[in-house]
Design a protein around this motif. Structure first.
Motif, mmCIF file in Angstrom:
data_model
loop_
_atom_site.group_PDB
_atom_site.id
_atom_site.type_symbol
_atom_site.label_atom_id
_atom_site.label_comp_id
_atom_site.label_asym_id
_atom_site.label_seq_id
_atom_site.Cartn_x
_atom_site.Cartn_y
_atom_site.Cartn_z
ATOM 1 N N HIS A 22 1.044 -1.201 -0.108
ATOM 2 C CA HIS A 22 -0.028 -0.004 0.149
ATOM 3 C C HIS A 22 0.799 1.373 0.029
ATOM 4 O O HIS A 22 0.435 2.155 -0.597
ATOM 5 C CB HIS A 22 -0.887 0.149 1.273
ATOM 6 C CG HIS A 22 -1.671 -1.247 1.473
ATOM 7 N ND1 HIS A 22 -2.755 -1.531 0.319
ATOM 8 C CD2 HIS A 22 -1.831 -2.258 2.206
ATOM 9 C CE1 HIS A 22 -3.356 -2.819 0.865
ATOM 10 N NE2 HIS A 22 -2.693 -3.109 1.835
ATOM 11 N N THR A 23 1.994 1.279 0.558
ATOM 12 C CA THR A 23 2.731 2.384 0.577
ATOM 13 C C THR A 23 4.442 2.135 0.631
ATOM 14 O O THR A 23 4.883 1.364 1.091
ATOM 15 C CB THR A 23 2.589 3.268 1.771
ATOM 16 O OG1 THR A 23 3.540 4.488 1.844
ATOM 17 C CG2 THR A 23 2.787 2.578 2.977
ATOM 18 N N ARG A 24 5.193 2.972 -0.248
ATOM 19 C CA ARG A 24 6.484 2.507 -0.391
ATOM 20 C C ARG A 24 7.286 4.020 0.278
ATOM 21 O O ARG A 24 8.296 4.113 0.015
ATOM 22 C CB ARG A 24 7.082 2.257 -1.619
ATOM 23 C CG ARG A 24 6.680 0.961 -2.132
ATOM 24 C CD ARG A 24 7.239 0.588 -3.370
ATOM 25 N NE ARG A 24 6.555 1.483 -4.338
ATOM 26 C CZ ARG A 24 7.173 2.468 -5.157
ATOM 27 N NH1 ARG A 24 8.573 2.760 -4.941
ATOM 28 N NH2 ARG A 24 6.669 3.096 -5.886
ATOM 29 N N ARG A 25 6.399 4.931 1.121
ATOM 30 C CA ARG A 25 7.083 6.139 1.749
ATOM 31 C C ARG A 25 7.515 5.811 3.217
ATOM 32 O O ARG A 25 6.634 5.296 3.907
ATOM 33 C CB ARG A 25 5.955 7.257 1.453
ATOM 34 C CG ARG A 25 5.555 7.450 0.291
ATOM 35 C CD ARG A 25 4.456 8.707 0.359
ATOM 36 N NE ARG A 25 4.975 9.866 0.854
ATOM 37 C CZ ARG A 25 4.700 10.466 2.070
ATOM 38 N NH1 ARG A 25 4.145 9.900 2.898
ATOM 39 N NH2 ARG A 25 5.270 11.620 2.102
ATOM 40 N N VAL A 26 8.896 6.041 3.183
ATOM 41 C CA VAL A 26 9.359 5.882 4.435
ATOM 42 C C VAL A 26 8.576 6.667 5.737
ATOM 43 O O VAL A 26 8.641 6.261 7.022
ATOM 44 C CB VAL A 26 10.838 5.900 4.370
ATOM 45 C CG1 VAL A 26 11.472 5.651 5.913
ATOM 46 C CG2 VAL A 26 11.654 5.186 3.543
ATOM 47 N N GLU A 27 8.358 7.706 5.212
ATOM 48 C CA GLU A 27 7.637 8.756 6.124
ATOM 49 C C GLU A 27 6.522 8.143 6.788
ATOM 50 O O GLU A 27 6.208 8.111 7.882
ATOM 51 C CB GLU A 27 7.098 9.902 5.543
ATOM 52 C CG GLU A 27 8.580 10.980 4.749
ATOM 53 C CD GLU A 27 8.924 10.523 3.717
ATOM 54 O OE1 GLU A 27 9.342 11.623 3.101
ATOM 55 O OE2 GLU A 27 8.522 9.530 3.069
ATOM 56 N N ASP A 28 5.692 7.386 6.002
ATOM 57 C CA ASP A 28 4.523 6.817 6.616
ATOM 58 C C ASP A 28 4.699 5.812 7.597
ATOM 59 O O ASP A 28 4.136 5.579 8.460
ATOM 60 C CB ASP A 28 3.854 5.908 5.241
ATOM 61 C CG ASP A 28 3.035 7.090 4.278
ATOM 62 O OD1 ASP A 28 3.053 8.233 4.703
ATOM 63 O OD2 ASP A 28 2.998 6.298 3.227
ATOM 64 N N TYR A 29 5.744 4.923 7.466
ATOM 65 C CA TYR A 29 6.410 3.949 8.228
ATOM 66 C C TYR A 29 6.641 4.703 9.725
ATOM 67 O O TYR A 29 6.656 4.060 10.710
ATOM 68 C CB TYR A 29 7.289 2.846 7.610
ATOM 69 C CG TYR A 29 6.775 2.136 6.585
ATOM 70 C CD1 TYR A 29 6.121 0.910 7.032
ATOM 71 C CD2 TYR A 29 6.686 2.349 5.295
ATOM 72 C CE1 TYR A 29 5.547 0.332 6.084
ATOM 73 C CE2 TYR A 29 6.193 1.753 4.302
ATOM 74 C CZ TYR A 29 5.646 0.501 4.483
ATOM 75 O OH TYR A 29 4.947 -0.254 3.827
ATOM 76 N N ALA A 30 7.582 5.714 9.542
ATOM 77 C CA ALA A 30 8.207 6.567 10.489
ATOM 78 C C ALA A 30 6.860 6.956 11.498
ATOM 79 O O ALA A 30 6.973 7.014 12.476
ATOM 80 C CB ALA A 30 8.949 7.600 10.261
ATOM 81 N N ALA A 31 5.727 7.461 10.700
ATOM 82 C CA ALA A 31 4.871 7.872 11.366
ATOM 83 C C ALA A 31 3.894 6.993 12.301
ATOM 84 O O ALA A 31 3.386 7.115 13.400
ATOM 85 C CB ALA A 31 3.702 8.620 10.572
ATOM 86 N N ARG A 32 3.710 5.699 11.458
ATOM 87 C CA ARG A 32 3.119 4.589 12.432
ATOM 88 C C ARG A 32 4.076 4.139 13.653
ATOM 89 O O ARG A 32 3.388 3.602 14.384
ATOM 90 C CB ARG A 32 2.950 3.387 11.368
ATOM 91 C CG ARG A 32 1.965 3.807 10.052
ATOM 92 C CD ARG A 32 1.902 2.482 9.190
ATOM 93 N NE ARG A 32 1.338 2.866 8.102
ATOM 94 C CZ ARG A 32 0.576 2.054 6.955
ATOM 95 N NH1 ARG A 32 0.583 0.824 7.458
ATOM 96 N NH2 ARG A 32 0.079 2.318 5.907
ATOM 97 N N LEU A 33 5.381 4.179 13.326
ATOM 98 C CA LEU A 33 6.026 3.672 14.398
ATOM 99 C C LEU A 33 6.457 4.865 15.431
ATOM 100 O O LEU A 33 6.954 4.353 16.400
ATOM 101 C CB LEU A 33 7.508 3.088 14.041
ATOM 102 C CG LEU A 33 7.198 1.858 12.966
ATOM 103 C CD1 LEU A 33 8.616 1.435 12.493
ATOM 104 C CD2 LEU A 33 6.661 0.748 13.651
ATOM 105 N N GLY A 34 6.124 5.906 15.250
ATOM 106 C CA GLY A 34 6.250 7.113 16.186
ATOM 107 C C GLY A 34 7.671 7.372 16.252
ATOM 108 O O GLY A 34 7.952 7.641 17.273
ATOM 109 N N CYS A 35 8.487 7.507 15.313
ATOM 110 C CA CYS A 35 9.784 7.901 15.135
ATOM 111 C C CYS A 35 10.172 8.667 13.966
ATOM 112 O O CYS A 35 9.147 8.952 13.168
ATOM 113 C CB CYS A 35 10.863 6.656 15.295
ATOM 114 S SG CYS A 35 10.596 5.558 13.777
#
Length: 304
Positions: free
Chosen positions: A194-207
């Motif tokens: 669904h997403t290949r944006r690192v920013e999205d994963y950082a937001a999900r992980l709170g970092c």
């Protein structure tokens, strides 16, 4: 219709009673032939009993001879040469439910020798015998489950049977980086389609993106963006090699609405176009896969 390269209901082992089955290596490829990779839908242990050759697990070439052990997981692709004979133990997640065992601690590829080989062969042989005698008896399910658990625990104690990201104290990533990296990998597994944006994963992980990239570089020497894109490219390679699903549909499944964008991404990551990769799937995969790109600098903005 079952995509070519996957086991059909007619060829899948019956796991309804024990969640565990024992089969021969040839049975895995009965539907698609020995030359095509098989897309796995369950956990496997493969113990080579005869012959010599090179197997491929997720496009990695692995030398095999009697006593070689292979560990594969659902979603991976496996191809073994016709000249190999092996006993295959296959199980579902339910088979180990409630048991204190970590199948992921088992080494992916190991050559057994000495007392370890004797012990593993004895345990595999006993599991094969008991499964043949009792597989349709619900009362035997605890016996087979615990035999599998004991076998996996023994294998986890072999050299190389630990998490490959772990290093001796003072020589590898800090614990906090390992934790962040593994959290990132778990999130990637859930969302890479669904997403290949690192920013999205950082937001999900709170970092921050910087934190994710620092952790990935410490563990893998690759940036967070590279780790993410390599996971997407791996899935594309699996589907192209082991199924007949149209290229455009594979691209859409992986988050590329436009086939041209998928083609550019795949060519950049793998070194050949999706069509050329699929055309070469009957040949050893390592011949057409280029080496990894060098790692990015420590600061990654999450963009390609």
């Amino acid at each position: 219709m079952v995509p070519s390269g996957q086991l059909s209901p007619a060829t899948r082992p019956d796991l309804s009673t024990t969640d565990i089955d024992v089969l021969e290596l040839a049975d895995l490829a009965a539907e698609v032939g020995r030359h095509r990779p098989v897309l796995l839908d369950a956990d496997l242990l493969v113990l080579v009993t005869g012959g010599h050759g090179t197997a491929e697990l997720d496009f990695r070439a692995l030398s095999c001879r009697p006593g070689t052990l292979l560990r594969a997981t659902p979603g991976q692709v496996l191809r073994c040469p016709a000249r190999l004979d092996a006993t295959v133990i296959r199980w579902t997640a339910e088979a180990l439910h409630g048991l204190d065992v970590d199948p992921d601690a088992v080494p992916t590829h190991h050559q057994l020798a000495g007392e370890d080989e004797d012990a593993v062969i004895n345990e595999v042989s006993q599991l094969v015998v008991d499964h043949r005698r009792h597989r349709h008896d619900p009362a035997a399910r605890p016996l087979l489950r615990h035999q599998l658990a004991v076998l996996l625990i023994r294998l986890a104690l072999l050299p190389g049977g630990s998490d490959p990201s772990r290093s001796p104290a003072g020589t590898g990533p800090h614990r906090a980086e390992l934790v962040t990296f593994h959290r990132f990998c778990r999130e990637v597994e859930r969302a890479y389609q669904h997403t290949r944006r690192v920013e999205d994963y950082a937001a999900r992980l709170g970092c921050s993106v910087r934190t994710l990239t620092r952790a990935c570089l410490a563990v893998t020497r690759r940036s967070a963006k590279q780790v993410l894109d390599e996971r997407v490219a791996l899935q594309a390679r699996r589907l192209l090699a082991a199924t007949d699903e149209p290229v455009a549909r594979i691209g859409r499944r992986l988050g590329f609405p436009e086939p041209t964008n998928f083609g550019r991404f795949f060519t950049r990551e793998v070194g050949v176009s999706p069509g050329a990769f699929r055309a070469g799937r009957d040949r050893p995969a390592q011949r057409i896969v280029r080496p990894r790109r060098p790692a990015d600098p420590p600061v990654d903005n999450g963009q390609a």
